[in-house]
Design an enzyme around this catalytic site. Sequence first.
Site, short mmCIF file in Angstrom:
data_model
loop_
_atom_site.label_atom_id
_atom_site.label_comp_id
_atom_site.label_asym_id
_atom_site.label_seq_id
_atom_site.Cartn_x
_atom_site.Cartn_y
_atom_site.Cartn_z
N LYS A 88 0.85 -1.20 0.00
CA LYS A 88 0.00 0.00 0.00
C LYS A 88 0.88 1.24 0.00
O LYS A 88 1.75 1.38 0.85
CB LYS A 88 -0.89 0.01 1.26
CG LYS A 88 -1.86 1.18 1.30
CD LYS A 88 -3.08 0.90 0.49
CE LYS A 88 -3.96 2.13 0.33
NZ LYS A 88 -3.46 3.09 -0.67
N LYS A 124 5.60 2.16 -2.78
CA LYS A 124 5.53 3.50 -3.34
C LYS A 124 5.82 3.40 -4.83
O LYS A 124 6.52 2.49 -5.28
CB LYS A 124 6.55 4.44 -2.69
CG LYS A 124 6.13 5.89 -2.70
CD LYS A 124 5.00 6.16 -1.72
CE LYS A 124 4.62 7.62 -1.69
NZ LYS A 124 3.57 7.90 -0.69
N ASP A 164 -0.55 10.91 -4.39
CA ASP A 164 0.62 11.50 -3.75
C ASP A 164 0.85 12.84 -4.45
O ASP A 164 -0.04 13.33 -5.16
CB ASP A 164 1.84 10.57 -3.86
CG ASP A 164 2.96 10.95 -2.88
OD1 ASP A 164 3.86 11.69 -3.28
OD2 ASP A 164 2.91 10.51 -1.72
N GLY A 235 3.89 24.63 2.04
CA GLY A 235 3.09 24.06 0.98
C GLY A 235 1.71 24.70 0.94
O GLY A 235 1.34 25.50 1.81
N GLY A 237 -0.93 22.54 -0.87
CA GLY A 237 -1.70 21.49 -1.52
C GLY A 237 -2.71 20.88 -0.57
O GLY A 237 -3.10 21.48 0.45
#
Length: 445
Positions: A88, A124, A164, A235, A237
Amino acid sequence: MNVKDILNNLETKHPGEKEYLQAVHEVLESIQTIYDENPQYEAAKIIERLVEPDRILTFRISWVDDEGEVQINLGHRVQFNNAIGPYKGGIRLHPSVNLSILKFLGFEQTFKNALTTLPMGGAKGGSDFNPKGKSDAEIMRFCQAFMWELWRVIGPNQDVPAGDIGTGGREIGFMYGMYKKLQFENTGVFTGKGLNWGGSLIRPEATGFGATYFTKEMLETKNDSFIGKTVSVSGFGNVAWGVALKVTELGGKVVTLSGPDGYIHDESGLNAEKIAYLLSLRASNNDIVSPYVTEFPEAKFIAGKRPWEVAVDIAMPSAIQNELDGEDAKILIANGVKYIVEVSNMGCTPEAVELFHQHKLPFAPGKAANAGGVGVSGLEMSQNAMKINWTTEEVDAKLNQIMSSIHTVCSKYGTDEDGYINYVKGANIAGFIKVADAMLDQGVL
């Protein structure tokens, strides 16, 4: 366990993979005592097996842009460890993507997923493709080409990718659509899906919400709360958005945001109107944050710098790895910071972390603090498997409980004799024990 020998051996085999080696070094230092006290780990060579991924798939991605030109990118999937459940982990689309970064992320994901207590292994993936400035049609063609190479090695009980950096609901939709067509089945193989086709409520906000819940637990150990606290966030996002929403709800004041062009300092703090504007700014497919001061002229834009020079109570790096270094840490400490929480993966350099520990400041590592994203991904997998949907309140309550339990095990294994909680040590030991014991139970594979 000789940490130095293991790291030297890894560096010889994987030269130049600095992010991966940094992540391994941090974990090995933290778990050395518990490892040495349990000879069964040494006998089964758990560390030597755990630090290398089960497998790495690398592939070429060929796609055609809107001008009819053939474009070539490189893609990877790092399946790190599946001792406690299917692989995962997210798919990152960014020009910086390389195997070192994906191996570090997959390694961290293994422990992070173990901390959630949900049955998920670590993985990943990603590509050096840059979605910025691309049309929807170009992104669709890239995602379909990416999935053409990946679909054979993923599945709901095998490997479950997610979003991601660079991979949001649009990209997941295109990838899942291609997977469904190739596999000829409709299963919950991706998380972060659209709400109208199997996604979970609050998944986009989950990483930020979870990190804020973890921070709330840290504050409560000091009989403290978010009320009246100033918070610096990097950031802008999904992660920073989730942090801003939940911190504001809990009575804190987020005073910074950042992009590659610099950072915003808004002393009055974010509110619903400003957070809504950030959503529209992010949706414009542009990384820069400077337009914020045009909309809200009381704020300041500081070009080419990071927000860690602003005096705050809580610092929450929320952008990318190693974004807060030793010099930033010195400034934060001099300015009286009280808590530091990595919301990004490995957001602080080793020098910064060492300084925070030297000053006995509560510091939460990303593998613990940002586990809310994958926690809600695990909840999405459960909802898909049971063919049900939970309400926002149900998902949020389960997320809060997951983050509370992670804080509990970090405290259990990380509390020093003087009462200081070393959350890095606690998270690494708790995650390691769960994965290592599962590997022992399953034999040498």
